[in-house]
Design a protein around this motif. Structure first.
Motif, PDB file in Angstrom:
ATOM      1  N   ALA A 152      -5.464   2.016  27.005  1.00  0.00           N
ATOM      2  CA  ALA A 152      -4.693   0.955  27.647  1.00  0.00           C
ATOM      3  C   ALA A 152      -4.749   1.109  29.163  1.00  0.00           C
ATOM      4  CB  ALA A 152      -3.241   0.971  27.168  1.00  0.00           C
ATOM      5  N   GLU A 153      -4.669  -0.017  29.851  1.00  0.00           N
ATOM      6  CA  GLU A 153      -4.697   0.007  31.308  1.00  0.00           C
ATOM      7  C   GLU A 153      -3.337   0.311  31.925  1.00  0.00           C
ATOM      8  OE1 GLU A 153      -6.380  -3.346  33.235  1.00  0.00           O
ATOM      9  OE2 GLU A 153      -8.410  -2.988  32.480  1.00  0.00           O
ATOM     10  N   SER A 154      -2.249   0.094  31.165  1.00  0.00           N
ATOM     11  CA  SER A 154      -0.908   0.312  31.713  1.00  0.00           C
ATOM     12  C   SER A 154       0.052   0.646  30.588  1.00  0.00           C
ATOM     13  CB  SER A 154      -0.417  -0.947  32.445  1.00  0.00           C
ATOM     14  OG  SER A 154      -0.146  -1.979  31.508  1.00  0.00           O
ATOM     15  N   ALA A 155       1.240   1.121  30.978  1.00  0.00           N
ATOM     16  CA  ALA A 155       2.272   1.429  29.993  1.00  0.00           C
ATOM     17  C   ALA A 155       2.693   0.178  29.233  1.00  0.00           C
ATOM     18  CB  ALA A 155       3.477   2.059  30.689  1.00  0.00           C
ATOM     19  N   GLU A 156       2.776  -0.953  29.935  1.00  0.00           N
ATOM     20  CA  GLU A 156       3.155  -2.214  29.297  1.00  0.00           C
ATOM     21  C   GLU A 156       2.158  -2.586  28.200  1.00  0.00           C
ATOM     22  OE1 GLU A 156       3.436  -6.995  30.346  1.00  0.00           O
ATOM     23  OE2 GLU A 156       2.647  -5.563  31.818  1.00  0.00           O
ATOM     24  N   ILE A 157       0.884  -2.462  28.511  1.00  0.00           N
ATOM     25  CA  ILE A 157      -0.154  -2.796  27.540  1.00  0.00           C
ATOM     26  C   ILE A 157      -0.137  -1.801  26.389  1.00  0.00           C
ATOM     27  CG2 ILE A 157      -2.659  -2.959  27.207  1.00  0.00           C
ATOM     28  CD1 ILE A 157      -2.724  -3.826  30.256  1.00  0.00           C
ATOM     29  N   GLY A 158      -0.013  -0.519  26.720  1.00  0.00           N
ATOM     30  CA  GLY A 158       0.031   0.510  25.699  1.00  0.00           C
ATOM     31  C   GLY A 158       1.185   0.310  24.740  1.00  0.00           C
ATOM     32  N   ASN A 159       2.339  -0.078  25.265  1.00  0.00           N
ATOM     33  CA  ASN A 159       3.506  -0.303  24.413  1.00  0.00           C
ATOM     34  C   ASN A 159       3.293  -1.507  23.503  1.00  0.00           C
ATOM     35  OD1 ASN A 159       6.388   0.485  23.845  1.00  0.00           O
ATOM     36  ND2 ASN A 159       6.689  -1.673  24.381  1.00  0.00           N
ATOM     37  N   ALA A 160       2.696  -2.560  24.035  1.00  0.00           N
ATOM     38  CA  ALA A 160       2.416  -3.747  23.227  1.00  0.00           C
ATOM     39  C   ALA A 160       1.486  -3.411  22.069  1.00  0.00           C
ATOM     40  CB  ALA A 160       1.812  -4.847  24.103  1.00  0.00           C
ATOM     41  N   LEU A 161       0.527  -2.555  22.316  1.00  0.00           N
ATOM     42  CA  LEU A 161      -0.402  -2.133  21.268  1.00  0.00           C
ATOM     43  C   LEU A 161       0.316  -1.318  20.195  1.00  0.00           C
ATOM     44  CD1 LEU A 161      -3.348  -1.145  23.603  1.00  0.00           C
ATOM     45  CD2 LEU A 161      -3.504  -2.900  21.822  1.00  0.00           C
ATOM     46  N   LEU A 162       1.146  -0.382  20.621  1.00  0.00           N
ATOM     47  CA  LEU A 162       1.880   0.443  19.661  1.00  0.00           C
ATOM     48  C   LEU A 162       2.820  -0.405  18.809  1.00  0.00           C
ATOM     49  CD1 LEU A 162       2.639   3.489  21.984  1.00  0.00           C
ATOM     50  CD2 LEU A 162       1.233   3.554  19.914  1.00  0.00           C
ATOM     51  N   VAL A 163       3.453  -1.390  19.419  1.00  0.00           N
ATOM     52  CA  VAL A 163       4.348  -2.285  18.679  1.00  0.00           C
ATOM     53  C   VAL A 163       3.570  -3.054  17.620  1.00  0.00           C
ATOM     54  CG1 VAL A 163       5.731  -4.384  18.883  1.00  0.00           C
ATOM     55  CG2 VAL A 163       6.080  -2.509  20.499  1.00  0.00           C
ATOM     56  N   GLU A 164       2.366  -3.512  17.972  1.00  0.00           N
ATOM     57  CA  GLU A 164       1.553  -4.270  17.014  1.00  0.00           C
ATOM     58  C   GLU A 164       1.125  -3.376  15.855  1.00  0.00           C
ATOM     59  OE1 GLU A 164       0.615  -8.029  16.011  1.00  0.00           O
ATOM     60  OE2 GLU A 164       1.438  -7.452  17.974  1.00  0.00           O
ATOM     61  N   ALA A 165       0.755  -2.129  16.164  1.00  0.00           N
ATOM     62  CA  ALA A 165       0.395  -1.184  15.098  1.00  0.00           C
ATOM     63  C   ALA A 165       1.598  -0.920  14.192  1.00  0.00           C
ATOM     64  CB  ALA A 165      -0.121   0.121  15.704  1.00  0.00           C
TER      65      ALA A 165
ATOM     66  N   GLY B  49       3.332  17.096   6.122  1.00  0.00           N
ATOM     67  CA  GLY B  49       3.271  15.997   7.073  1.00  0.00           C
ATOM     68  C   GLY B  49       2.799  14.681   6.521  1.00  0.00           C
ATOM     69  N   MET B  50       2.293  14.675   5.302  1.00  0.00           N
ATOM     70  CA  MET B  50       1.744  13.447   4.743  1.00  0.00           C
ATOM     71  C   MET B  50       2.702  12.882   3.692  1.00  0.00           C
ATOM     72  SD  MET B  50      -1.221  13.131   6.394  1.00  0.00           S
ATOM     73  CE  MET B  50      -0.379  13.766   7.852  1.00  0.00           C
ATOM     74  N   GLY B  51       2.184  12.421   2.552  1.00  0.00           N
ATOM     75  CA  GLY B  51       3.015  11.900   1.485  1.00  0.00           C
ATOM     76  C   GLY B  51       3.152  10.388   1.534  1.00  0.00           C
ATOM     77  N   PRO B  52       3.846   9.812   0.540  1.00  0.00           N
ATOM     78  CA  PRO B  52       4.025   8.353   0.481  1.00  0.00           C
ATOM     79  C   PRO B  52       4.654   7.808   1.758  1.00  0.00           C
ATOM     80  CG  PRO B  52       4.763   9.401  -1.550  1.00  0.00           C
ATOM     81  CD  PRO B  52       4.497  10.507  -0.578  1.00  0.00           C
ATOM     82  N   GLY B  53       4.205   6.633   2.164  1.00  0.00           N
ATOM     83  CA  GLY B  53       4.780   5.975   3.334  1.00  0.00           C
ATOM     84  C   GLY B  53       4.203   6.408   4.665  1.00  0.00           C
ATOM     85  N   THR B  54       3.150   7.239   4.643  1.00  0.00           N
ATOM     86  CA  THR B  54       2.553   7.734   5.890  1.00  0.00           C
ATOM     87  C   THR B  54       1.456   6.789   6.368  1.00  0.00           C
ATOM     88  OG1 THR B  54       2.963  10.025   5.240  1.00  0.00           O
ATOM     89  CG2 THR B  54       1.361   9.653   7.001  1.00  0.00           C
ATOM     90  N   GLY B  55       1.657   6.227   7.548  1.00  0.00           N
ATOM     91  CA  GLY B  55       0.642   5.409   8.186  1.00  0.00           C
ATOM     92  C   GLY B  55       0.134   6.090   9.450  1.00  0.00           C
ATOM     93  N   PHE B  56      -0.955   5.570   9.987  1.00  0.00           N
ATOM     94  CA  PHE B  56      -1.601   6.200  11.142  1.00  0.00           C
ATOM     95  C   PHE B  56      -1.963   5.166  12.196  1.00  0.00           C
ATOM     96  CE2 PHE B  56      -2.511   8.702   7.376  1.00  0.00           C
ATOM     97  CZ  PHE B  56      -2.257  10.004   7.783  1.00  0.00           C
ATOM     98  N   TRP B  57      -2.139   5.657  13.407  1.00  0.00           N
ATOM     99  CA  TRP B  57      -2.702   4.837  14.478  1.00  0.00           C
ATOM    100  C   TRP B  57      -3.681   5.693  15.274  1.00  0.00           C
ATOM    101  CZ3 TRP B  57      -1.618   6.318  19.614  1.00  0.00           C
ATOM    102  CH2 TRP B  57      -0.591   7.253  19.772  1.00  0.00           C
ATOM    103  N   GLY B  58      -4.618   5.037  15.962  1.00  0.00           N
ATOM    104  CA  GLY B  58      -5.617   5.783  16.732  1.00  0.00           C
ATOM    105  C   GLY B  58      -6.425   4.877  17.637  1.00  0.00           C
ATOM    106  N   PHE B  59      -7.490   5.442  18.200  1.00  0.00           N
ATOM    107  CA  PHE B  59      -8.399   4.725  19.113  1.00  0.00           C
ATOM    108  C   PHE B  59      -7.618   4.064  20.251  1.00  0.00           C
ATOM    109  CE2 PHE B  59     -10.578   4.814  15.010  1.00  0.00           C
ATOM    110  CZ  PHE B  59     -11.822   5.335  15.375  1.00  0.00           C
ATOM    111  N   TYR B  60      -6.582   4.737  20.715  1.00  0.00           N
ATOM    112  CA  TYR B  60      -5.664   4.166  21.696  1.00  0.00           C
ATOM    113  C   TYR B  60      -6.248   4.238  23.100  1.00  0.00           C
ATOM    114  CZ  TYR B  60      -1.278   3.963  24.480  1.00  0.00           C
ATOM    115  OH  TYR B  60      -0.281   3.670  25.382  1.00  0.00           O
TER     116      TYR B  60
ATOM    117  N   ARG C 241      -6.763  -1.262  23.431  1.00  0.00           N
ATOM    118  CA  ARG C 241      -7.176  -1.290  22.022  1.00  0.00           C
ATOM    119  C   ARG C 241      -6.355  -0.284  21.231  1.00  0.00           C
ATOM    120  NH1 ARG C 241     -12.928   2.167  21.601  1.00  0.00           N
ATOM    121  NH2 ARG C 241     -11.879   4.204  21.553  1.00  0.00           N
ATOM    122  N   ILE C 242      -6.290  -0.482  19.913  1.00  0.00           N
ATOM    123  CA  ILE C 242      -5.619   0.461  19.019  1.00  0.00           C
ATOM    124  C   ILE C 242      -6.056   0.159  17.583  1.00  0.00           C
ATOM    125  CG2 ILE C 242      -3.552  -0.879  18.412  1.00  0.00           C
ATOM    126  CD1 ILE C 242      -1.894   1.680  18.965  1.00  0.00           C
TER     127      ILE C 242
END
Length: 387
Positions: free
Chosen positions: A103-116, A90-101, A73-74
């Motif tokens: 994952a069961e594996s690096a492959e899954i974790g990477n897929a989630l980060l790419v989607e975010a 550290g903030m300002g225009p164009g700053t996005g965030f991700w969280g609630f990460y 999940r992410i």
């Protein structure tokens, strides 16, 4: 792990939201250092109609599935108030965030980060910061040191593997957050005690307890000091009035007058320190739910006399900006710590304090943590990646 393609899809509907909330309960079911959060609290945090953070922010939750099973999940989210903050913080225009990460594996974790990344880039963001779930006031940072003992209340926990996976995906450290542990039943160092005694002789300084019968007024006062005190810190986004009310409602059941103090100079409130019992010492027994009988156990623990705990946590502390960097600021901090320490030990039976989080870049507060005998026991890392 099952073979098959990993599919990442947006969370839509109650069933998918429940799966999002439930995933850590499966991943950490056998980890003795993970404390199950209350599911109702997590649902409230994620629900726009309940969390006033959504009045100035937007988010998309994602789930990863393999062979029909949820395996990660992410969140990807934008806080419009962060756009108004200084770029050098550290903030300002164009700053996005991700969280609630999770994952069961690096492959899954990477897929989630790419989607975010895709979601944030489509929204016009130029960088992503995380994990921040949802705000710096919630559960920021990835735990990279201190997996050998449970976190205190309102602090996160995650797999040790995540650091390698996230860094391999091109995310780089932008800030570390420290928590300090100290043995409060042994008193503070002698030098600190002398500084406290000098402050007690001053006719100008008063350290008072909060008045819980005027809770809303006191909460607004404390958070106004906080917004001023933290305004130059990395990652700062101010509390809104609606968020003040929301936080106050959540904290009120665990607020005790002996554990929250306000420092005044010539009658002007200039500093505060909030301390709460480590609720995780109870929540670890409840499996994420207060039903059917855990709510009664928790209420009894909170309301019958003083809840007896091993650990007290200091989640928030601040001195107004005009005093920062002065000897008075340090003196006020030491006085607040000592006054609350006395009551925490004598009235609540606490033997241990957990102080933080503290930004690694906040030298004065790091010095306070060290001066009272604290040792860094957990480090949470926040990452940044250009989009």
């Amino acid at each position: 792990m099952q073979a098959g393609e990993v599919r990442v899809t947006p969370v839509s509907g109650k069933k998918a939201l429940a799966e999002f909330v439930d995933l850590p309960f499966r991943l950490y079911a056998h980890d003795p250092n993970w404390v199950p959060p209350l599911k109702d609290e997590v649902h409230g945090l994620l629900t726009p109609s309940k969390n006033p953070w959504f009045e100035h922010a937007e988010a998309q939750l994602f789930l990863a599935r393999r062979a029909g099973q949820v395996v990660g999940r992410i969140s990807a989210h934008i806080d419009h108030l962060a756009f108004k903050q200084p770029i050098e913080q550290g903030m300002g225009p164009g700053t996005g965030f991700w969280g609630f990460y999770e994952a069961e594996s690096a492959e899954i974790g990477n897929a989630l980060l790419v989607e975010a990344e895709k979601w944030l880039r489509a929204k016009g963001m130029t960088k992503m910061i995380g994990p921040v779930s949802f705000a710096m006031w919630d559960e920021p940072g990835l735990l990279i040191e201190g997996h050998d003992h449970p976190p205190t209340v309102m602090m996160g926990f995650n797999s040790m593997a995540y650091q390698e996976w996230i860094e391999a995906a091109g995310h780089q450290k932008v800030e570390d957050l420290f928590t300090f542990a100290l043995a409060i039943d042994q008193g503070l160092p002698e030098l600190t005690n002398r500084i406290v005694a000098m402050g007690e002789k001053s006719g100008k300084i008063q350290i008072r307890r909060v008045n819980k019968s005027k809770f809303d007024e006191e909460a607004a006062l404390i958070l106004s000091i906080l917004n001023d005190a933290w305004s130059d810190n990395w990652g700062f986004v101010p509390f809104t009035p609606a968020e003040v009310a929301y936080a106050g409602k959540k904290l009120k059941p665990i607020v005790f007058e002996d554990l929250i103090r306000i420092a005044e100079i010539d009658g002007e409130p200039v500093a505060f320190m909030m301390t709460i019992p480590d609720l995780n010492e109870q929540l670890v027994k409840y499996g994420g739910s207060l039903w059917p009988f855990n709510w009664a156990k928790l209420l009894w623990w909170l309301n019958v006399g003083k809840p007896q705990v091993t650990t007290m946590r200091v989640p928030l502390m601040g001195v107004v900006k005009k005093l920062q960097g002065t000897r008075t600021a340090s003196q006020l901090a030491f006085m607040l710590i000592e006054y609350i320490r006395r009551d925490a030990v004598t009235k609540f039976g606490a033997t241990r304090g957990d102080f933080g989080w503290v930004l690694s870049s906040n030298g004065p507060m790091v010095s306070v943590g060290e001066a009272v005998g604290g040792k860094v026991n957990k480090v949470y890392r926040i990452y940044e990646k250009a989009l």
